[in-house]
Design a protein around this motif. Structure first.
Motif, PDB file in Angstrom:
ATOM      1  N   ILE A 127       0.822  -1.211   0.000  1.00  0.00           N
ATOM      2  CA  ILE A 127       0.000   0.000   0.000  1.00  0.00           C
ATOM      3  C   ILE A 127       0.857   1.263   0.000  1.00  0.00           C
ATOM      4  N   ALA A 128       2.121   1.161   0.358  1.00  0.00           N
ATOM      5  CA  ALA A 128       3.009   2.321   0.316  1.00  0.00           C
ATOM      6  C   ALA A 128       3.271   2.790  -1.109  1.00  0.00           C
ATOM      7  N   ASN A 129       3.086   1.903  -2.099  1.00  0.00           N
ATOM      8  CA  ASN A 129       3.289   2.291  -3.496  1.00  0.00           C
ATOM      9  C   ASN A 129       2.143   3.177  -3.968  1.00  0.00           C
ATOM     10  N   GLU A 130       2.473   4.243  -4.664  1.00  0.00           N
ATOM     11  CA  GLU A 130       1.465   5.209  -5.084  1.00  0.00           C
ATOM     12  C   GLU A 130       0.409   4.592  -5.999  1.00  0.00           C
ATOM     13  N   ALA A 131       0.800   3.577  -6.782  1.00  0.00           N
ATOM     14  CA  ALA A 131      -0.129   2.958  -7.727  1.00  0.00           C
ATOM     15  C   ALA A 131      -0.809   1.708  -7.159  1.00  0.00           C
ATOM     16  N   ALA A 132      -0.699   1.501  -5.850  1.00  0.00           N
ATOM     17  CA  ALA A 132      -1.330   0.319  -5.259  1.00  0.00           C
ATOM     18  C   ALA A 132      -2.837   0.327  -5.482  1.00  0.00           C
ATOM     19  N   LEU A 133      -3.450   1.486  -5.397  1.00  0.00           N
ATOM     20  CA  LEU A 133      -4.873   1.679  -5.699  1.00  0.00           C
ATOM     21  C   LEU A 133      -5.000   2.921  -6.556  1.00  0.00           C
ATOM     22  N   ILE A 134      -5.843   2.874  -7.588  1.00  0.00           N
ATOM     23  CA  ILE A 134      -5.977   3.997  -8.513  1.00  0.00           C
ATOM     24  C   ILE A 134      -7.444   4.307  -8.780  1.00  0.00           C
ATOM     25  N   GLU A 189     -14.804   5.777  12.560  1.00  0.00           N
ATOM     26  CA  GLU A 189     -14.260   6.936  11.848  1.00  0.00           C
ATOM     27  C   GLU A 189     -14.699   6.900  10.384  1.00  0.00           C
ATOM     28  N   THR A 190     -15.190   8.050   9.887  1.00  0.00           N
ATOM     29  CA  THR A 190     -15.465   8.220   8.459  1.00  0.00           C
ATOM     30  C   THR A 190     -14.314   9.019   7.868  1.00  0.00           C
ATOM     31  N   LEU A 191     -13.574   8.404   6.968  1.00  0.00           N
ATOM     32  CA  LEU A 191     -12.320   8.976   6.500  1.00  0.00           C
ATOM     33  C   LEU A 191     -12.488  10.008   5.395  1.00  0.00           C
ATOM     34  N   GLY A 192     -13.600   9.919   4.641  1.00  0.00           N
ATOM     35  CA  GLY A 192     -13.793  10.842   3.535  1.00  0.00           C
ATOM     36  C   GLY A 192     -14.521  10.163   2.399  1.00  0.00           C
ATOM     37  N   PRO A 193     -14.441  10.724   1.186  1.00  0.00           N
ATOM     38  CA  PRO A 193     -15.147  10.134   0.041  1.00  0.00           C
ATOM     39  C   PRO A 193     -14.466   8.870  -0.464  1.00  0.00           C
ATOM     40  N   ILE A 194     -15.156   8.153  -1.338  1.00  0.00           N
ATOM     41  CA  ILE A 194     -14.641   6.905  -1.897  1.00  0.00           C
ATOM     42  C   ILE A 194     -13.759   7.250  -3.099  1.00  0.00           C
ATOM     43  N   ASN A 195     -12.467   7.320  -2.867  1.00  0.00           N
ATOM     44  CA  ASN A 195     -11.501   7.522  -3.942  1.00  0.00           C
ATOM     45  C   ASN A 195     -10.199   6.830  -3.552  1.00  0.00           C
ATOM     46  N   ALA A 196      -9.254   6.788  -4.478  1.00  0.00           N
ATOM     47  CA  ALA A 196      -8.030   6.026  -4.240  1.00  0.00           C
ATOM     48  C   ALA A 196      -7.269   6.521  -3.018  1.00  0.00           C
ATOM     49  N   ALA A 197      -7.258   7.833  -2.815  1.00  0.00           N
ATOM     50  CA  ALA A 197      -6.495   8.390  -1.691  1.00  0.00           C
ATOM     51  C   ALA A 197      -7.059   7.939  -0.352  1.00  0.00           C
ATOM     52  N   THR A 198      -8.381   8.021  -0.180  1.00  0.00           N
ATOM     53  CA  THR A 198      -8.954   7.664   1.116  1.00  0.00           C
ATOM     54  C   THR A 198      -9.034   6.147   1.309  1.00  0.00           C
ATOM     55  N   VAL A 199      -9.268   5.394   0.231  1.00  0.00           N
ATOM     56  CA  VAL A 199      -9.237   3.934   0.365  1.00  0.00           C
ATOM     57  C   VAL A 199      -7.830   3.486   0.752  1.00  0.00           C
ATOM     58  N   SER A 200      -6.808   4.105   0.152  1.00  0.00           N
ATOM     59  CA  SER A 200      -5.427   3.772   0.503  1.00  0.00           C
ATOM     60  C   SER A 200      -5.141   4.083   1.969  1.00  0.00           C
ATOM     61  N   LYS A 201      -5.644   5.215   2.436  1.00  0.00           N
ATOM     62  CA  LYS A 201      -5.462   5.575   3.848  1.00  0.00           C
ATOM     63  C   LYS A 201      -6.087   4.518   4.749  1.00  0.00           C
ATOM     64  N   HIS A 236      -6.584   1.353   4.043  1.00  0.00           N
ATOM     65  CA  HIS A 236      -5.765   0.139   3.978  1.00  0.00           C
ATOM     66  C   HIS A 236      -4.546   0.255   4.886  1.00  0.00           C
ATOM     67  N   ARG A 237      -3.913   1.418   4.869  1.00  0.00           N
ATOM     68  CA  ARG A 237      -2.735   1.605   5.730  1.00  0.00           C
ATOM     69  C   ARG A 237      -3.117   1.469   7.195  1.00  0.00           C
ATOM     70  N   MET A 238      -4.249   2.035   7.578  1.00  0.00           N
ATOM     71  CA  MET A 238      -4.688   1.948   8.963  1.00  0.00           C
ATOM     72  C   MET A 238      -5.028   0.517   9.358  1.00  0.00           C
ATOM     73  N   ILE A 239      -5.715  -0.208   8.477  1.00  0.00           N
ATOM     74  CA  ILE A 239      -6.069  -1.601   8.749  1.00  0.00           C
ATOM     75  C   ILE A 239      -4.814  -2.443   8.933  1.00  0.00           C
ATOM     76  N   GLU A 240      -3.807  -2.192   8.105  1.00  0.00           N
ATOM     77  CA  GLU A 240      -2.595  -3.016   8.146  1.00  0.00           C
ATOM     78  C   GLU A 240      -1.750  -2.799   9.403  1.00  0.00           C
ATOM     79  N   THR A 241      -2.041  -1.762  10.177  1.00  0.00           N
ATOM     80  CA  THR A 241      -1.339  -1.597  11.454  1.00  0.00           C
ATOM     81  C   THR A 241      -1.806  -2.629  12.473  1.00  0.00           C
ATOM     82  N   GLY A 242      -3.005  -3.193  12.265  1.00  0.00           N
ATOM     83  CA  GLY A 242      -3.561  -4.140  13.227  1.00  0.00           C
ATOM     84  C   GLY A 242      -4.014  -3.495  14.522  1.00  0.00           C
ATOM     85  N   ARG A 243      -4.175  -2.178  14.518  1.00  0.00           N
ATOM     86  CA  ARG A 243      -4.484  -1.475  15.763  1.00  0.00           C
ATOM     87  C   ARG A 243      -5.788  -0.670  15.683  1.00  0.00           C
TER      88      ARG A 243
END
Length: 335
Positions: A12-19, A304-316, A318-325
């Protein structure tokens, strides 16, 4: 229609992981609803698929297995819903996902959205509610006592998405004592807020933590995460029932033989994936969950509602989920 997708599995750190992409609006099949998606939530399965599943050659893969929205069209054999109905559901893992403006889903795994919730709050519930319900009532059969066992359920990972709804379902629908686990102040407080009777610290040996409660060995253990770290035959009564949902490279079941403990896997996609004869049970249980919400007996697990459904917020997300916290559910609403 706008959608969020990927071309190849990447960190998910890659910019093109979700587009962000533009796709054609799909046409409903026989039992399909075409749903205008208003909100989605993100689950660990989203991150696991994104990181490991290669799309078909030349194709994009759209993720997302939770949605709330409005039916805009129906297939020729649909009988349960009509255009204009507000719905919530978790979809099927072998079909395109919900991170899109319009989405196809089989009517038999869809429920009517709780009337007391907006789309964002409703979208937090389906996948985890189905997982928790099927685990507790179909796999563990918590209404069927285990002779001699303590009338308790131990939920390992009580503050996550599945644990958060499992605690509430048990409190609303059973008389069992609910013991959850958490390791941080905020997750412990969250589990107590959802009405767990006791919260143990899973950063410590759980068998010792259980002994301090002096309740006896639980009849039921439901492990939602890190089963390989926490599983211990001491945590469950003879002839007890143990269920798990996480992905393990290996699980040594032999220690459970001496106690005749039954082991149950839960995969909430099994019914739609294999088109089982009882597939409509997911429709039924989602409607029951909606009734429990509207009667005030359980609540949304949105945190938490992170924002609209787009690549930037979906990526955010994913990063949060992957922390396991994370605790509860992360939601995205609107396009």
């Amino acid at each position: 229609m706008r959608a969020v997708a990927y071309k190849t599995p990447q960190p998910i750190a890659n910019e093109a992981a979700l587009i962000d992409v533009d796709l054609s609006v799909p046409t409903p099949g026989e039992h399909d609803l075409l749903v205008e998606v208003k909100a989605v939530s993100v689950n660990p399965v989203d991150t696991k698929v994104r990181a490991s599943v290669q799309p078909e050659p030349g194709q994009l893969k759209v993720l997302g297995w939770d949605a709330a929205g409005v039916v805009t069209a129906v297939g020729p054999k649909v009988t349960l819903f009509k255009p204009g109905d507000e719905v919530f559901y978790a979809g099927a893992i072998d079909r395109p996902g919900t991170n899109a403006e319009f989405h196809l889903v089989d009517e038999r795994i869809v429920g009517w959205k709780p009337q007391s919730l907006d789309f964002a709050a409703a979208s937090a519930l389906p996948l985890t509610a189905i997982t928790a319900w099927e685990t507790l009532f179909d796999r563990l059969r918590v209404g069927d006592p285990v002779p001699g066992a303590a009338k308790t359920v131990l939920i390992i990972g009580g503050a996550g998405g599945v644990g958060s709804i499992a605690i509430q379902l048990l409190r609303a629908l059973t008389n069992l004592t609910v013991i959850a686990t958490a390791s941080r102040t905020e997750t412990r407080d969250w589990a107590l807020k959802l009405r767990a009777h006791h919260v143990l610290d899973h950063s410590r040996p759980l068998a010792a933590e259980m002994d301090q409660l002096a309740l006896g060995a639980p009849a039921f253990v439901f492990s939602t995460t890190n089963t390989d770290k926490h599983v211990d035959v001491k945590l469950i009564a003879p002839q007890g029932r143990f269920a798990l949902i996480d992905d393990l490279p290996i699980l040594d079941v032999m220690p459970f033989k001496r106690k005749s403990v039954s082991i149950h896997w839960e995969m909430m996609f099994a019914r739609p994936l294999f088109k089982t004869p009882d597939m409509i049970e997911q429709h039924n249980l989602l409607n029951r969950v909606a009734e429990l919400v509207d009667s005030g007996r359980i609540r949304t697990t949105l945190t938490e509602t992170l924002g609209p459904i787009n690549a930037a917020t979906v990526s955010k997300a994913h990063r949060m989920i992957e922390t396991g916290r994370t605790r509860g559910k992360l939601v995205l609403a609107g396009f």
